[in-house]
Design a protein around this motif. Structure first.
Motif, PDB file in Angstrom:
ATOM      1  N   PRO A  21       0.803  -1.234   0.000  1.00 36.59           N
ATOM      2  CA  PRO A  21       0.000   0.000   0.000  1.00 36.59           C
ATOM      3  C   PRO A  21       0.826   1.270   0.000  1.00 36.59           C
ATOM      4  N   GLN A  22       2.058   1.210   0.513  1.00 37.72           N
ATOM      5  CA  GLN A  22       2.887   2.413   0.577  1.00 37.72           C
ATOM      6  C   GLN A  22       3.254   2.931  -0.811  1.00 37.72           C
ATOM      7  N   VAL A  23       3.176   2.066  -1.835  1.00 40.92           N
ATOM      8  CA  VAL A  23       3.455   2.479  -3.219  1.00 40.92           C
ATOM      9  C   VAL A  23       2.266   2.144  -4.128  1.00 40.92           C
ATOM     10  N   GLY A  55      -6.498  -5.303  -4.671  1.00 35.04           N
ATOM     11  CA  GLY A  55      -5.470  -4.576  -3.933  1.00 35.04           C
ATOM     12  C   GLY A  55      -5.948  -4.278  -2.522  1.00 35.04           C
ATOM     13  N   GLU A  56      -5.029  -4.236  -1.591  1.00 31.37           N
ATOM     14  CA  GLU A  56      -5.382  -3.929  -0.203  1.00 31.37           C
ATOM     15  C   GLU A  56      -5.828  -2.464  -0.099  1.00 31.37           C
ATOM     16  N   GLY A  57      -6.827  -2.211   0.732  1.00 35.16           N
ATOM     17  CA  GLY A  57      -7.296  -0.845   0.940  1.00 35.16           C
ATOM     18  C   GLY A  57      -8.283  -0.397  -0.113  1.00 35.16           C
ATOM     19  N   ASP A  58      -8.495   0.925  -0.184  1.00 33.14           N
ATOM     20  CA  ASP A  58      -9.510   1.453  -1.097  1.00 33.14           C
ATOM     21  C   ASP A  58      -8.983   2.554  -2.014  1.00 33.14           C
ATOM     22  N   LYS A  59      -7.649   2.656  -2.122  1.00 34.73           N
ATOM     23  CA  LYS A  59      -7.090   3.713  -2.968  1.00 34.73           C
ATOM     24  C   LYS A  59      -6.637   3.208  -4.332  1.00 34.73           C
ATOM     25  N   ALA A  60      -6.072   2.004  -4.363  1.00 37.67           N
ATOM     26  CA  ALA A  60      -5.491   1.526  -5.620  1.00 37.67           C
ATOM     27  C   ALA A  60      -5.629   0.029  -5.768  1.00 37.67           C
ATOM     28  N   PHE A  61      -5.906  -0.379  -6.992  1.00 38.57           N
ATOM     29  CA  PHE A  61      -5.771  -1.784  -7.360  1.00 38.57           C
ATOM     30  C   PHE A  61      -4.303  -2.063  -7.643  1.00 38.57           C
ATOM     31  N   CYS A  62      -3.730  -1.274  -8.547  1.00 36.27           N
ATOM     32  CA  CYS A  62      -2.308  -1.413  -8.860  1.00 36.27           C
ATOM     33  C   CYS A  62      -1.865  -0.189  -9.654  1.00 36.27           C
TER      34      CYS A  62
END
Length: 259
Positions: A21-23, A55-62
């Motif tokens: 998630p950091q990137v 992807g983990e979280g709700d900001k990015a798939f990849c």
């Protein structure tokens, strides 16, 4: 075993969650390798009847390639594609089980390619896909030039690839780039419903459909009919087909077991 993904297998459904998630889940060689290993593990496990990639979280798939890592690897672009990206995409396309992309956030660059390689793509309506390679002087890769024209046609494919523009989920669904989009608060329910359908479906028939349709991109009618003939003969002898036919005649619900 896994450091960059979360791999879970429950009730016949394998879930591969990108976990950097950091990137924004940028694709490093290690992450790509773990995705490939997980897909192959799901293929070899007879209890798995559907696969979800997200992807983990709700900001990015990849967010695409991790350019910092690849730039420092000393490997050329072709070598990286050959060793990492291409085997990952091939694993997704060749597993005889449905692969569902849970598009929980942006999918850009090779992250978009990864999404398009999946059999079913269900997206939050507020997210987008972008093949932004052109913005750094490159062309789409990781299979995108194969999938994109077949999904949306040559003219739209060139527009999307050559501009690198954001294609938001509602437009993506309307032009056939993805399967469908739903409101953010309905995404998980829709994913679970879809995965449960495939878990309870005749897995061998679904797998045969997938692999034979892959052949349609470079086969003529006679060749496709031969593929149909060979696979239909094999499927007719399976437990699921026999139970399906019997249940149809008896007007009852079949009990597909993936066998």
């Amino acid at each position: 075993m896994y450091q960059h993904i979360i791999f879970e297998n429950a009730r016949g459904i394998a879930r591969i969650t990108l976990n950097r998630p950091q990137v924004y889940h940028a694709l490093s060689p290690a992450l790509i390798n773990e995705i490939t290993i997980a897909v192959k593990a799901a293929e070899s496990d007879e209890s798995v009847r559907a696969v979800i990639i997200t992807g983990e979280g709700d900001k990015a798939f990849c967010s695409g390639a991790d350019l910092k890592e690849t730039a420092g690897s000393g490997q050329g672009a072709g070598e990286i594609l050959r060793e990492y990206y291409n085997p990952m995409i091939q694993a997704i396309r060749n597993i005889p089980k449905p692969v569902i992309c849970r598009l929980n956030g942006l999918a850009v660059g090779a992250g978009c390619s990864l999404a398009l390689a999946c059999d079913v793509v269900i997206a939050r309506e507020d997210t987008y896909l972008s093949l932004l390679f052109v913005q750094i002087g490159l062309m789409p890769d990781a299979g995108a030039t194969f999938f994109l024209p077949r999904l949306v046609g040559a003219a739209r494919a060139f527009d999307i690839a050559s501009t690198g523009r954001k294609v938001y989920a509602p437009e993506a669904a309307s032009i056939g780039l993805i399967s469908r989009c739903v409101p953010a608060d309905e995404l998980d329910a829709e994913i679970e419903r879809t995965a449960a359908y495939y878990r309870d479906a005749p897995t061998q028939a679904i797998g045969a459909m997938k692999l034979v349709m892959n052949e349609s991109f470079h086969s003529n009618l006679s060749q496709m009919q031969q593929h149909e003939l060979e696979n239909q003969e094999r499927l007719f002898k399976t437990h699921d087909a026999q139970d399906g036919i019997s249940s149809f005649l008896q007007k009852k619900k079949p009990d597909f077991q993936g066998k």
